[in-house]
Design an enzyme around this catalytic site. Structure first.
Site, PDB file in Angstrom:
ATOM      1  CG  ASP A 162      16.434 -67.711  82.664  1.00  0.00           C
ATOM      2  OD1 ASP A 162      16.444 -68.662  83.243  1.00  0.00           O
ATOM      3  OD2 ASP A 162      16.111 -67.547  81.444  1.00  0.00           O
ATOM      4  CG  HIS A 243      13.880 -75.102  75.422  1.00  0.00           C
ATOM      5  ND1 HIS A 243      13.171 -76.362  75.780  1.00  0.00           N
ATOM      6  CD2 HIS A 243      12.994 -74.627  74.545  1.00  0.00           C
ATOM      7  CE1 HIS A 243      12.100 -76.681  74.859  1.00  0.00           C
ATOM      8  NE2 HIS A 243      11.876 -75.166  74.438  1.00  0.00           N
ATOM      9  NE  ARG A 244      19.434 -68.448  78.600  1.00  0.00           N
ATOM     10  CZ  ARG A 244      18.390 -67.435  78.334  1.00  0.00           C
ATOM     11  NH1 ARG A 244      17.732 -67.050  79.270  1.00  0.00           N
ATOM     12  NH2 ARG A 244      18.658 -66.787  77.442  1.00  0.00           N
ATOM     13  CB  ALA A 245      16.517 -74.728  83.198  1.00  0.00           C
TER      14      ALA A 245
END
Length: 307
Positions: A162, A243-245
């Site tokens: 991720d 929320h990284r995506a």
């Protein structure tokens, strides 16, 4: 006498457009946080990395061997100097050498997880901080992080997957004509590297200029609120963690817009960005099995980006 080795031209590669795009985006915007290239052996992973770096005289590839120790990577206390003079000084590691360069790790899945975490932290922050024997030392560490791996030899932990901004899967060409072209070009290059490279001079120069222009405007590219909302909807519907995506989709879309010479990102940029950002973040199916469901994901992205 010019003793510089002739590198296979980046623009001469056949059929690995998504890998090339992911690498280019990270050169335009090193703050993206790197790219993980997964695929079988003999699919030009290493060739592509070195060929892209060769486009720019100021960019070099710093290799990080999987046998490297933490001190070799992040730096260490110079004990010899400390014993001789009593002064504690910092000895830079590979991260310092890689500043403003491309840090390349082949078989990154075989590197110690702790070191991968350290590398990803430095890539995301642009700074390497080392604390040793009472010394706290920080130095800039802005680099393009490229990891390559063969999934058959083991995988990275989901938490580490991720952390990579982008990922691509590469495989050998399945089209007979394309495979023939791969062999023809390779044989021509091995027969006369300089003559072969000259055939791609114009294409190389054009790509170089496009990348440099994109680098000059990428900080000025904007995204409207509806684009941010679309990214959020895609992440929610795909049930990706955190929320990284969302952030990576938007940052990648902004970089794609810059590469296209625009100062505003549009939904087609977001659609392309999602294909680079999401595959390794889908948590409902393992990465190795995502291919069977990816058409459904693409349809979802298309529907959201077409609104």
């Amino acid at each position: 006498m010019n003793c510089k080795q002739t590198i296979y031209p980046f623009t001469a590669l056949v059929g690995q457009e998504r890998m090339q795009e992911a690498l280019i985006l990270n050169v335009i915007n090193p703050a993206l946080g790197g790219v993980l290239i997964r695929g079988e052996k003999g699919t030009a992973k290493s060739t592509a990395v070195r060929a892209l770096a060769d486009l720019f005289s100021s960019l070099e590839v710093v290799d990080l061997p999987i046998s490297a120790t933490e001190d070799q990577v992040v730096g260490s206390l110079n004990m010899e100097q400390a014993i001789k003079t009593g002064e504690k000084t910092f000895e830079p590691g590979l991260l310092a050498k890689a500043h403003k360069q491309m840090l390349y790790i082949d078989e990154i899945n075989l590197l110690d997880d702790h070191l991968v975490d350290v590398l990803l932290d430095a890539a995301a922050m642009g700074v390497n901080t080392v604390e040793r024997e009472g010394i706290s030392h920080s130095h800039p560490a802005e680099f393009v992080l490229v990891g390559t791996m063969n999934p058959e030899e083991g995988d990275l932990r989901p938490q580490l997957l991720d952390r990579f901004a982008l990922s691509v899967e590469v495989r050998g060409e399945q089209n007979p004509q394309a495979r023939v072209e791969v062999v023809k070009r390779r044989l021509a290059f091995e027969r006369d590297p300089e003559s072969f490279a000259r055939q791609y001079q114009d294409a190389q120069q054009s790509l170089r200029e496009n990348i440099l222009y994109a680098k000059s405007i990428v900080r000025d590219v904007t995204a409207a609120d509806d684009l941010l909302e679309t990214a959020a909807k895609i992440s929610i519907k795909l049930e990706v963690d955190g929320h990284r995506a969302d952030l990576m989709m938007i940052k990648t879309a902004l970089t794609l817009a810059a590469f296209a010479g625009r100062t505003s990102a549009v939904k087609s940029d977001l659609s392309r960005a999602a294909a680079l950002v999401l595959p390794h973040r889908l948590r409902r199916t393992p990465f190795e099995d995502y291919k069977q469901d990816w058409s459904d994901v693409e349809q979802l992205i298309y529907e959201e980006c077409a609104v």
